[in-house]
Motif scaffolding. Structure first.
Motif, short mmCIF file in Angstrom:
data_model
loop_
_atom_site.label_atom_id
_atom_site.label_comp_id
_atom_site.label_asym_id
_atom_site.label_seq_id
_atom_site.Cartn_x
_atom_site.Cartn_y
_atom_site.Cartn_z
N MET A 148 30.57 32.71 37.47
CA MET A 148 31.04 33.96 37.87
C MET A 148 32.08 33.98 39.02
SD MET A 148 27.77 36.64 37.74
CE MET A 148 27.01 36.85 36.25
N SER A 149 32.56 32.97 39.41
CA SER A 149 33.44 32.83 40.59
C SER A 149 34.65 32.33 40.32
CB SER A 149 32.76 31.90 41.63
OG SER A 149 32.57 30.67 41.12
N SER A 190 37.07 36.15 36.20
CA SER A 190 36.29 36.99 36.75
C SER A 190 36.40 38.02 38.03
CB SER A 190 35.07 36.74 36.77
OG SER A 190 34.48 35.93 37.61
N SER A 191 37.46 37.46 38.75
CA SER A 191 37.85 38.07 39.97
C SER A 191 38.14 39.24 40.43
CB SER A 191 38.92 37.14 40.78
OG SER A 191 39.97 37.21 39.81
N LYS A 192 38.62 39.87 39.28
CA LYS A 192 39.03 41.36 39.42
C LYS A 192 38.40 42.03 38.18
CE LYS A 192 42.69 44.45 39.67
NZ LYS A 192 44.39 44.82 39.84
N VAL A 193 37.70 43.26 38.53
CA VAL A 193 36.96 44.07 37.46
C VAL A 193 37.85 44.91 36.89
CG1 VAL A 193 35.19 45.70 37.18
CG2 VAL A 193 35.03 44.04 38.95
N MET A 208 35.41 49.55 35.95
CA MET A 208 35.23 50.18 37.26
C MET A 208 35.12 51.52 37.20
SD MET A 208 34.71 49.54 40.50
CE MET A 208 35.04 47.76 40.78
N ALA A 264 27.98 45.14 32.10
CA ALA A 264 28.91 44.63 33.25
C ALA A 264 29.36 43.29 33.00
CB ALA A 264 27.91 44.25 34.75
N TYR A 281 31.07 40.63 35.42
CA TYR A 281 31.33 41.19 36.63
C TYR A 281 30.12 41.90 37.20
CZ TYR A 281 35.75 40.69 34.33
OH TYR A 281 36.90 40.30 33.67
N LYS A 316 27.88 41.15 39.38
CA LYS A 316 27.48 41.10 40.83
C LYS A 316 28.45 42.25 41.57
CE LYS A 316 25.87 36.34 41.34
NZ LYS A 316 26.15 35.21 41.93
N LYS A 317 29.88 42.33 41.18
CA LYS A 317 30.71 42.78 41.79
C LYS A 317 30.34 44.53 41.47
CE LYS A 317 34.61 39.65 41.41
NZ LYS A 317 34.66 39.60 42.92
N LEU A 318 29.79 44.89 40.48
CA LEU A 318 29.40 46.22 40.10
C LEU A 318 28.28 46.57 40.77
CD1 LEU A 318 30.81 46.35 36.53
CD2 LEU A 318 31.97 47.27 38.32
#
Length: 470
Positions: A1-2, A6-9, A14, A132, A135, A137-139
């Motif tokens: 995931m890093s 996958s850096s930008k949702v 979003m 998700a 993404y 973790k970011k969401l």
């Protein structure tokens, strides 16, 4: 995931997240806004506090009943349709509450509101987890917003309304927020196919598990000076019996139970659920004690007391951009452990606060505590679903929400009783005269025990995933 991919949702994902969060904002703010209005409602309806308290209690109890239905609705219906229906139920309840001609009507409207809220909150998490992908973790940073903003900004909004308008506006203010959410659902939310249409509705399990939650929470509603009294014992015992019977039922029902027992084979789920219960106690208990401190020890109005909590909200916001990166860099377990140090440190500092403490010092403590609380909650919410198949998410969310509601209700009630007991001790055994200083000393006792509860979170935290675990 890093990885970079996958850096930008994606903007569509979003947008979906913000629409779902907007739909949950009004229900999460509603309960704290209504609590501010309760003294005004006693005068408006010319009745007693115990009668008016049912406006809050009915909402809380009905939420507990509704939560188990959310999983079945998502398993058998398009997620967009189910979430839309839940929003409409809450909107109808809000309009009916604002138009209530008497107290009984208002309590009935709160039942409708509570049922809608009980569907919305778990659906928010479930739908976002299912959509998700990488993404996730970011969401989850977005998902946590309404849950953390409610206790901080609900009292402020409620105080502003009650200072300048009638009680009906506590409910009218929900209308534009819910309406915008409904428009967003129609306009932007994609179709989300039913997850498991072959799974039958577990009516008996839903009644048993919902009955467990309702009985346990109702015991808190009936509690006065102790959680274990002639008034509360029957409901606590009934809740325990219903839970034991449910476990037996779920064992034979297996994967078709409303909360399947195999979910507890995921150690992250067990650790996160227990951690969320305790973290909810710490967060809600701290807000309760701080509000009481500002009003009773410092003489602030309810609105000014709510303003004084803003630094805690600022701390939460400041922590959000870093939380996602730290989850990847440190892993859930280490991040929760490091964040707990901030929380325990903040609560330890509050055990030294009295009626003369400089407000800049208190604001600094709250700022640091807010950063800590945010970076405890988000990893716990996220890690509950680590390694879990998509089809298990609706039921898993039911479990986390039910246990959080029951644990939070008991925790905050217990903290309030500890403070009341300490106050009685200081006035009678120590023969101290009642004053703002004595009240501050009693609240220090409450902060001490909240610190102890925060330390206990380290134990279930051991079960959380580390950096190396996917």
């Amino acid at each position: 995931m890093s990885d970079k991919k996958s850096s930008k949702v994606p903007s569509t994902l979003m947008s979906m997240a913000w629409i779902l969060v907007l739909g949950a904002l009004a229900p999460m703010l509603d309960s704290t806004m209504v609590n501010i209005a309760i003294p005004h409602l006693v005068n408006s309806f010319n009745t007693t506090l115990s009668n008016v308290q049912w406006i809050a209690s009915a909402y809380l109890l009905t939420m507990g009943i509704a939560i188990p239905f959310s999983g079945w609705l998502l398993n058998h219906n398009d997620g967009r349709t189910a979430y839309l229906g839940s929003q409409i139920i809450f909107l109808i309840g809000s309009i009916t509450a604002a138009l209530s001609p008497n107290l009984n009507w208002l309590i009935g409207a709160r039942v409708v509101q509570g049922f809608g809220a009980g569907l919305i909150i778990p659906m928010l998490t479930t739908l976002l987890v299912q959509q998700a992908g990488v993404y996730f973790k970011k969401l989850m940073l977005v998902v946590g917003l309404p849950m953390m903003l409610g206790p901080i900004f609900g009292p402020i909004i409620g105080g502003l309304i009650m200072n300048s308008a009638s009680w009906e506006w506590i409910f009218w203010v929900n209308i534009p927020v819910s309406a915008l959410a409904i428009i967003g659902i129609f306009w932007k939310l994609p179709s989300m196919p039913a997850q498991n249409t072959s799974k039958p509705f577990d009516l008996i399990g839903t009644l048993l598990f919902g009955g467990f939650a309702t009985s346990m929470i109702y015991a808190v509603v009936k509690a006065d000076k102790t959680l274990w009294s002639q008034e509360t014992k029957p409901y606590i015992l009934l809740g325990i019996v219903l839970f034991i019977v449910y476990v037996g039922w779920a064992y034979f029902r297996k994967g078709n139970a409303v909360l399947p027992l195999h979910l507890f084979k995921f150690k992250s789920y067990v650790g996160a659920t227990i951690g969320l219960i305790l973290a909810g106690v710490v967060m809600n208990g701290t807000s309760l004690l701080l509000t009481t401190y500002f009003q009773s020890a410092r003489g602030f109005s309810s609105l000014n007391a709510a303003y004084a909590l803003i630094p805690q909200g600022i701390g939460m916001f400041l922590a959000r951009p870093l939380t996602g990166k730290l989850m990847d860099k440190l892993g859930m377990r280490k991040l929760v452990f490091y964040s707990l140090i901030l929380v325990v440190g903040g609560l330890s500092a509050l055990t030294r606060v009295d009626e003369t403490t400089n407000m800049w010092i208190i604001s600094s403590i709250l700022l640091i505590s807010g950063i800590g609380i945010n970076t405890v909650f988000i990893p716990l919410m996220t890690d509950a679903y680590t390694g879990m198949p998509k089809e298990d998410v609706p039921e898993a969310t039911i479990g986390t929400r039910i246990f959080q509601n029951v644990g939070g209700a008991y925790g905050t009630s217990l903290v309030a009783m500890l403070v009341a007991s300490q106050l009685t001790h200081l006035l009678t055994t120590k023969h101290m005269a009642f004053s703002a200083h004595v009240y501050a000393l009693a609240l220090q006792h409450g902060f001490f025990w909240l610190g102890m509860i925060a330390i206990v979170i380290f134990v279930p935290g051991i079960l959380l995933s580390g950096k190396e675990e996917k």
